[in-house]
Design an enzyme around this catalytic site. Sequence first.
Site, mmCIF file in Angstrom:
data_model
loop_
_atom_site.group_PDB
_atom_site.id
_atom_site.type_symbol
_atom_site.label_atom_id
_atom_site.label_comp_id
_atom_site.label_asym_id
_atom_site.label_seq_id
_atom_site.Cartn_x
_atom_site.Cartn_y
_atom_site.Cartn_z
ATOM 1 N N ASP A 153 0.783 -1.183 0.261
ATOM 2 C CA ASP A 153 0.186 0.180 0.143
ATOM 3 C C ASP A 153 0.670 1.441 0.030
ATOM 4 O O ASP A 153 1.918 1.014 0.081
ATOM 5 C CB ASP A 153 -0.816 0.302 1.054
ATOM 6 C CG ASP A 153 -0.409 0.097 2.844
ATOM 7 O OD1 ASP A 153 0.459 -0.389 2.705
ATOM 8 O OD2 ASP A 153 -0.430 0.441 3.595
ATOM 9 N N GLU A 190 -0.099 -0.986 5.658
ATOM 10 C CA GLU A 190 0.682 -1.020 6.481
ATOM 11 C C GLU A 190 1.047 0.443 6.985
ATOM 12 O O GLU A 190 1.183 1.049 7.802
ATOM 13 C CB GLU A 190 2.650 -0.897 5.790
ATOM 14 C CG GLU A 190 3.786 -0.707 6.475
ATOM 15 C CD GLU A 190 3.964 0.970 7.082
ATOM 16 O OE1 GLU A 190 5.660 0.566 8.101
ATOM 17 O OE2 GLU A 190 4.056 1.295 6.056
ATOM 18 N N ASP A 208 11.978 -1.574 4.069
ATOM 19 C CA ASP A 208 11.047 -0.441 3.763
ATOM 20 C C ASP A 208 11.795 0.957 4.706
ATOM 21 O O ASP A 208 10.862 1.074 5.152
ATOM 22 C CB ASP A 208 9.856 -0.489 4.382
ATOM 23 C CG ASP A 208 8.877 0.153 4.453
ATOM 24 O OD1 ASP A 208 8.659 1.311 3.840
ATOM 25 O OD2 ASP A 208 7.264 0.201 5.434
#
Length: 374
Positions: free
Chosen positions: A72, A133, A157
Site C-alpha cells: 500500500d 502498512e 522499507d
Amino acid sequence: MTDELMALVRIDSLSRREGAIAKRLASDLAALGAEVSVDDAGERVGGETGNVMARLPGTLPGPAIVLSAHMDTVVPGEGVVPVREGGRIRSDGRTILGGDDKSGVAIIMEVLRTLVERRIPHAGVEVVFTICEEVGLLGAKHFAVDRLKAKDGLVLDSDDASFLFTKGPAADRLEFTVTGLEAHSGICPERGISAIQVASEAIAGMRLGRVDPETTANLGLIHGGAAANIIPKETVIRGEARSLDEKKLDEQTTHMRRRFAEAAARHEVTVDGVVHRASVAEVVERDYDRLHVPEDCAIVRDVLRAARQVGAPVTTSATGGGCDANVFNAKGLQIANLGTGMRAIHTRNEYLLIDEFIRSARIVLETVRLHGMG
Ligand SMILES: [Zn+2]
C-alpha cells in the site's frame, strides 16, 4: 528492475485497495515457481485483499529467509506518472511516487527472478507482501507468522541503503476528549467551561517534540468547538509518543495523561447550585512494540557481510519510525529493515535514487545466498 518499479507505481494501491497489485504480484510469483497464498487479513481490515505470501523452495538444506515489503501507499497516490530523470525516478509532482514501498517490492521480485534464472543455490525464500502498512501496520498485525518456516529476514522499507535498521521505537497512540460546559460566550460566560482552554493549558506545559535522544512525542490533531460565540463543550486531541526505551515511553505517556488530568482539575463552575467540572476521557493504546534485533544475530551478520562483499558497506542504526518489522519482531521473528534508495517519502517530491536501489538489491541477493549457507 527500474522498469518493474515504473510498472508497479502505475498500479493504484492505497491502503485497503491493494487488490490489483496483489493480483499481479501473486501471478508473477507463481510464474517464478513459488507457492503463493493470500491470507484473510483483508477481510479483517475491510480491504480488497489479504497479505500475499509466497515460498520459493530452496536448493540447500540451510535456514530459509523472509523478505517483506508493503503493497500500500499513502495519499495522494492515485494515477502516479513516474518520470525517469538522470539517476532518479520521481513522480510528475501531482502525487507521491509510491517508491515507499514499491521499491522494496521490486527489489524482492528482482532477487527471486535472479535466483531462479541464474540457478543460484539458496535455502528457501519466503516472501510476505503486506497490506495496510501505512494505516497502522495492519497487514503485519493480522499475519500469522507460524505460516513461515523462516525465523529471520529483512523488511525493505526505509530510505538510505547504507543503513540496516535494527532498532526502532515502541509507540503509544493517544486520544484525549476534553469536556467542558457549553454557554453563551457574551451573555453568561461564567456559566461555561471552555474545553479548548482546558486543552490549551494541558498542552502548553507538555513535553513534546524530541523529548530526549530516544523519545519523541506529538499532538497532531485537534478538533473542537461549535461557533465563535459558544463556549466550547468538547475538544478532541490525538497524538502519539515513541521511544526506543519502553520505560521512557511509559513515562512520557504518563506525563501527557497527567497534564490533561491536572488542567481539567483546575476548572469548575457552579451553575444554579450545581457544580460542573471539566473532565478528560482518554484512549491510550500501544500502537506497536519496539524493534530490537541483536547485533550478533545471523541476519545482521549476513547483511553486513553481504554488503562488504558487493562493495557497498552497510552500518546498523536506530530509526525513529515504525514499520512492519516492529510487528514481526514482536511476534518472535528477527527482521531488520534495509534501505532501498527512496527519499522524501510521503511527499509529492518523493524520488528514488536508482544507483542505491540497485545496490540494495545486490545486498539482498548476496544476503539470501550467504544466509542459505548457514
Ligand atoms: Zn513504507
